[in-house]
Write a protein that holds these residues in place. Sequence first.
Motif, PDB file in Angstrom:
ATOM      1  N   ILE A 157     -33.295 -59.115 -65.455  1.00  0.00           N
ATOM      2  CA  ILE A 157     -32.962 -57.950 -65.714  1.00  0.00           C
ATOM      3  C   ILE A 157     -32.459 -57.376 -64.346  1.00  0.00           C
ATOM      4  O   ILE A 157     -33.215 -57.198 -63.384  1.00  0.00           O
ATOM      5  CB  ILE A 157     -33.363 -56.869 -66.583  1.00  0.00           C
ATOM      6  N   ILE A 158     -31.385 -56.948 -64.222  1.00  0.00           N
ATOM      7  CA  ILE A 158     -30.881 -56.401 -62.932  1.00  0.00           C
ATOM      8  C   ILE A 158     -29.763 -55.438 -63.317  1.00  0.00           C
ATOM      9  O   ILE A 158     -28.796 -55.566 -64.065  1.00  0.00           O
ATOM     10  CB  ILE A 158     -30.318 -57.226 -61.773  1.00  0.00           C
ATOM     11  N   GLY A 159     -30.197 -54.028 -63.283  1.00  0.00           N
ATOM     12  CA  GLY A 159     -29.150 -52.700 -63.606  1.00  0.00           C
ATOM     13  C   GLY A 159     -29.135 -52.956 -65.196  1.00  0.00           C
ATOM     14  O   GLY A 159     -29.862 -52.952 -65.927  1.00  0.00           O
ATOM     15  N   TYR A 181     -38.667 -61.776 -63.906  1.00  0.00           N
ATOM     16  CA  TYR A 181     -39.965 -61.542 -63.638  1.00  0.00           C
ATOM     17  C   TYR A 181     -40.841 -62.487 -63.788  1.00  0.00           C
ATOM     18  O   TYR A 181     -41.731 -62.936 -62.837  1.00  0.00           O
ATOM     19  CB  TYR A 181     -40.566 -60.400 -64.248  1.00  0.00           C
ATOM     20  N   TRP A 182     -40.744 -63.499 -64.634  1.00  0.00           N
ATOM     21  CA  TRP A 182     -41.655 -64.704 -64.885  1.00  0.00           C
ATOM     22  C   TRP A 182     -41.241 -65.933 -64.557  1.00  0.00           C
ATOM     23  O   TRP A 182     -41.949 -67.167 -64.240  1.00  0.00           O
ATOM     24  CB  TRP A 182     -42.075 -64.700 -66.463  1.00  0.00           C
ATOM     25  N   GLY A 183     -39.901 -66.107 -63.989  1.00  0.00           N
ATOM     26  CA  GLY A 183     -39.511 -67.183 -63.278  1.00  0.00           C
ATOM     27  C   GLY A 183     -39.122 -68.181 -64.508  1.00  0.00           C
ATOM     28  O   GLY A 183     -38.943 -67.971 -65.792  1.00  0.00           O
ATOM     29  N   GLU A 184     -38.852 -69.599 -63.781  1.00  0.00           N
ATOM     30  CA  GLU A 184     -38.511 -70.574 -64.928  1.00  0.00           C
ATOM     31  C   GLU A 184     -37.266 -70.376 -65.831  1.00  0.00           C
ATOM     32  O   GLU A 184     -36.312 -69.757 -65.303  1.00  0.00           O
ATOM     33  CB  GLU A 184     -39.868 -71.007 -65.871  1.00  0.00           C
ATOM     34  N   THR A 206     -35.497 -56.673 -61.525  1.00  0.00           N
ATOM     35  CA  THR A 206     -36.659 -57.617 -61.987  1.00  0.00           C
ATOM     36  C   THR A 206     -37.739 -57.034 -62.973  1.00  0.00           C
ATOM     37  O   THR A 206     -38.145 -57.471 -63.822  1.00  0.00           O
ATOM     38  CB  THR A 206     -37.157 -58.219 -60.949  1.00  0.00           C
ATOM     39  N   ASP A 207     -38.320 -55.907 -62.432  1.00  0.00           N
ATOM     40  CA  ASP A 207     -39.576 -55.317 -63.033  1.00  0.00           C
ATOM     41  C   ASP A 207     -39.116 -53.990 -63.460  1.00  0.00           C
ATOM     42  O   ASP A 207     -38.721 -53.085 -62.537  1.00  0.00           O
ATOM     43  CB  ASP A 207     -41.004 -55.164 -62.034  1.00  0.00           C
ATOM     44  N   ALA A 208     -38.986 -53.691 -64.624  1.00  0.00           N
ATOM     45  CA  ALA A 208     -38.312 -52.431 -65.356  1.00  0.00           C
ATOM     46  C   ALA A 208     -39.436 -51.207 -65.354  1.00  0.00           C
ATOM     47  O   ALA A 208     -38.974 -50.018 -65.076  1.00  0.00           O
ATOM     48  CB  ALA A 208     -37.927 -52.770 -66.615  1.00  0.00           C
ATOM     49  N   THR A 209     -40.831 -51.642 -65.304  1.00  0.00           N
ATOM     50  CA  THR A 209     -41.711 -50.381 -65.328  1.00  0.00           C
ATOM     51  C   THR A 209     -43.150 -50.575 -65.353  1.00  0.00           C
ATOM     52  O   THR A 209     -43.494 -51.880 -65.402  1.00  0.00           O
ATOM     53  CB  THR A 209     -41.366 -49.697 -67.081  1.00  0.00           C
TER      54      THR A 209
END
Length: 163
Positions: A47-49, A39-42, A83-86
Amino acid sequence: MTEVLTLADIAFDDAAALLHRFGLSLQRVADGAPIPGSYWGEREAGIIGHTVYARGDTPVHSLLHEAGHLIVLPPDRRAAVHTDATDSIPEEDAVCVLQGLLGDALPGVGRDRVLADMDAWGYTFRLGSARAYVDGDAEDAWAWLQAHGLISESRELLLTRRE
C-alpha cells in the motif's frame, strides 16, 4: 484446501471495482517484480497512498487486509501511508474483521475462504482461528467498524467511500 486463493484465481476487475467503491485503486504488478509498499515482501500486497499493489500470486486475503488498512483511515490520512498503515491495535483488529466482510463482497471469494486463508497464512488469535476471533472475540472490532461508519448495526458492510 492446499493453497490460498490468489489474485490470479479471481477477476482482477472485480477486485479493482470493490476497492474503487472505497476511493482506492488496485495496481497490478508484473509477475516476479517487487511489490511496492509491501510490508511483508515476497508476494504480499503493498500500500502507498490510495493504492493497493498486488501480483497474480498475491493472496486475496493479503490484498483485502491491506485494502482494509486504507479503508479504515480517513482519506486525508491515506495520502501519507507508505507500506505500514498503522500501529493502532484497534485499527488492526478492525481490519482483521473487515477483510472477511470484503471477501463476502468479492465474487468468488467469501468470508469463509478469507478466514481459512488467514489461518493458513499464520494469523494467530487467542481463540485459535480467524473464524473464532471474528465470531467470538472481536466485539471491540465490530464496534469500531460501526462507530466509524463502515458497517451497519446488523454488521453488514457499507459499500461506500469513507469521508
